[in-house]
Design a protein around this motif. Structure first.
Motif, PDB file in Angstrom:
ATOM      1  N   THR A 193       0.809  -1.223   0.000  1.00 23.67           N
ATOM      2  CA  THR A 193       0.000   0.000   0.000  1.00 23.67           C
ATOM      3  C   THR A 193       0.841   1.271   0.000  1.00 23.67           C
ATOM      4  N   LEU A 194       1.900   1.278   0.815  1.00 28.68           N
ATOM      5  CA  LEU A 194       2.675   2.499   1.037  1.00 28.68           C
ATOM      6  C   LEU A 194       4.059   2.476   0.404  1.00 28.68           C
ATOM      7  N   GLY A 195       4.493   1.311  -0.076  1.00 26.66           N
ATOM      8  CA  GLY A 195       5.860   1.209  -0.577  1.00 26.66           C
ATOM      9  C   GLY A 195       6.790   0.681   0.506  1.00 26.66           C
ATOM     10  N   GLU A 196       8.078   0.676   0.210  1.00 25.09           N
ATOM     11  CA  GLU A 196       9.068   0.113   1.131  1.00 25.09           C
ATOM     12  C   GLU A 196       9.240   1.002   2.358  1.00 25.09           C
ATOM     13  N   ALA A 197       9.288   0.392   3.527  1.00 23.57           N
ATOM     14  CA  ALA A 197       9.422   1.122   4.780  1.00 23.57           C
ATOM     15  C   ALA A 197      10.857   1.578   5.001  1.00 23.57           C
ATOM     16  N   GLU A 198      11.016   2.560   5.870  1.00 21.79           N
ATOM     17  CA  GLU A 198      12.348   3.031   6.258  1.00 21.79           C
ATOM     18  C   GLU A 198      13.003   2.055   7.218  1.00 21.79           C
ATOM     19  N   ALA A 199      12.198   1.374   8.031  1.00 24.95           N
ATOM     20  CA  ALA A 199      12.717   0.390   8.981  1.00 24.95           C
ATOM     21  C   ALA A 199      11.621  -0.603   9.310  1.00 24.95           C
ATOM     22  N   VAL A 200      12.004  -1.866   9.459  1.00 26.66           N
ATOM     23  CA  VAL A 200      11.109  -2.929   9.922  1.00 26.66           C
ATOM     24  C   VAL A 200      11.920  -3.750  10.910  1.00 26.66           C
ATOM     25  N   LYS A 201      11.498  -3.789  12.174  1.00 25.05           N
ATOM     26  CA  LYS A 201      12.312  -4.477  13.174  1.00 25.05           C
ATOM     27  C   LYS A 201      11.514  -4.816  14.414  1.00 25.05           C
ATOM     28  N   LEU A 202      12.046  -5.730  15.199  1.00 28.17           N
ATOM     29  CA  LEU A 202      11.518  -5.985  16.527  1.00 28.17           C
ATOM     30  C   LEU A 202      12.086  -4.922  17.453  1.00 28.17           C
ATOM     31  N   ALA A 203      11.266  -4.411  18.331  1.00 27.29           N
ATOM     32  CA  ALA A 203      11.668  -3.276  19.154  1.00 27.29           C
ATOM     33  C   ALA A 203      11.254  -3.479  20.599  1.00 27.29           C
ATOM     34  N   TRP A 204      11.894  -2.711  21.475  1.00 25.31           N
ATOM     35  CA  TRP A 204      11.506  -2.649  22.885  1.00 25.31           C
ATOM     36  C   TRP A 204      10.832  -1.306  23.110  1.00 25.31           C
ATOM     37  N   LYS A 205       9.522  -1.325  23.342  1.00 23.77           N
ATOM     38  CA  LYS A 205       8.766  -0.096  23.551  1.00 23.77           C
ATOM     39  C   LYS A 205       8.522   0.109  25.044  1.00 23.77           C
ATOM     40  N   PRO A 206       8.975   1.236  25.604  1.00 20.40           N
ATOM     41  CA  PRO A 206       8.799   1.453  27.044  1.00 20.40           C
ATOM     42  C   PRO A 206       7.349   1.716  27.413  1.00 20.40           C
ATOM     43  N   GLN A 234      24.402  -4.413  18.954  1.00 20.20           N
ATOM     44  CA  GLN A 234      23.555  -4.231  17.781  1.00 20.20           C
ATOM     45  C   GLN A 234      22.579  -3.070  17.947  1.00 20.20           C
ATOM     46  N   THR A 235      21.879  -3.016  19.065  1.00 22.94           N
ATOM     47  CA  THR A 235      20.914  -1.951  19.302  1.00 22.94           C
ATOM     48  C   THR A 235      20.909  -1.539  20.763  1.00 22.94           C
ATOM     49  N   VAL A 236      20.562  -0.291  20.990  1.00 25.42           N
ATOM     50  CA  VAL A 236      20.448   0.268  22.343  1.00 25.42           C
ATOM     51  C   VAL A 236      19.076   0.917  22.462  1.00 25.42           C
ATOM     52  N   TRP A 237      18.312   0.484  23.466  1.00 26.85           N
ATOM     53  CA  TRP A 237      16.972   1.020  23.683  1.00 26.85           C
ATOM     54  C   TRP A 237      16.899   1.659  25.058  1.00 26.85           C
ATOM     55  N   GLY A 238      16.142   2.730  25.178  1.00 28.16           N
ATOM     56  CA  GLY A 238      15.978   3.378  26.477  1.00 28.16           C
ATOM     57  C   GLY A 238      14.597   3.961  26.614  1.00 28.16           C
ATOM     58  N   ASN A 239      14.199   4.279  27.834  1.00 30.06           N
ATOM     59  CA  ASN A 239      12.857   4.833  28.066  1.00 30.06           C
ATOM     60  C   ASN A 239      12.904   6.337  28.296  1.00 30.06           C
TER      61      ASN A 239
END
Length: 252
Positions: A193-206, A234-239
């Motif tokens: 529908t929208l075309g290719e995304a900028e990012a597709v990933k599993l994430a940690w949402k606070p 690889q990745t750093v997530w924070g709240n």
């Protein structure tokens, strides 16, 4: 937070990543190789590999680099890496999750612990902060671009039809959240529908975020940079949340 993406604020600052393109490509290659080794080398049959390739494409990683990483796995070349997650607290009590791929747990643990201790943080035990986050799928589209993605209402409609759980739109990006197990299906529907995304990933949402003042933000960003500079991380997530005014003063 007008003018600034919450996703980039919470995850890491993309500008810092862009300055380290070679290191970033190395991390992306590592994830592609690991994903291909753990499953099949065909992204259509391996969801994790498909995610890794999408992430690489989103960062304009050359196709030849992507293919070499897959070929390395097919030939069973390269080191064997394992996934490790570290959890701790940064300045102002910010909760931080660090995801790494390593061939030497002792080395990585020492480096991560050192980064925390030198930059106003403390490395905690496994599970010490993860309870404050939810593991979800994240699909990011730029808010500027073609006519469709520039219209937040149309993006929201497409996201809901695709089966997404939630969407947050800002001046820079649309962040579309899904259940982790629905990420691939929703991403594929949105691409049609929208075309290719900028990012597709599993994430940690606070679940809750912490507002960080200028002094704490300065130290926090040093911690994030120190972690991000490690080859194994690889990745750093924070709240954390940092206001536009503070980001401007810090030159972010």
């Amino acid at each position: 937070m007008a003018g600034h993406s919450k996703f980039k604020n919470i995850m890491h600052r993309k500008g810092a990543q862009d300055k380290k393109r070679s290191a970033m490509f190395s991390k992306l290659s590592r994830e592609i190789t690991v994903a291909a080794k753990m499953g099949m080398a065909d992204p259509d049959m391996n969801p994790r590999l498909r995610l890794a390739i999408n992430a690489a494409k989103a960062q304009s990683m050359p196709k030849d680099n992507i293919q070499r990483a897959i070929d390395k796995a097919s030939a069973n070349e390269g080191d064997d890496y394992e996934e490790v997650r570290y959890e701790g607290y940064g300045p102002a009590g910010v909760a931080i999750i660090v995801e790494a791929l390593t061939d030497n747990r002792n080395r990585t643990a020492t480096n991560v612990r050192t980064a925390f201790s030198k930059n106003g943080g403390n490395l905690g035990a496994s599970g010490s902060v993860a309870h404050g986050f939810e593991r979800l799928g994240l699909i990011v589209y730029p808010a500027q671009g073609n006519e469709v993605v520039a219209d937040a209402d149309r993006v929201l409609e497409a996201a809901l039809e695709a089966g997404a759980q939630d969407m947050q739109s800002g001046a820079e990006e649309h962040e579309i959240w899904t259940a982790a197990e629905d990420l691939h299906e929703v991403a594929n529907a949105l691409e049609r529908t929208l075309g290719e995304a900028e990012a597709v990933k599993l994430a940690w949402k606070p679940s809750l975020t912490v507002d960080v003042d200028e002094a704490s933000a300065q130290t926090l960003f040093k911690l994030v940079d120190a972690l991000d500079d490690d080859d194994d991380v690889q990745t750093v997530w924070g709240n954390y949340e940092v206001s536009d005014a503070v980001l401007e003063r810090l030159g972010e």
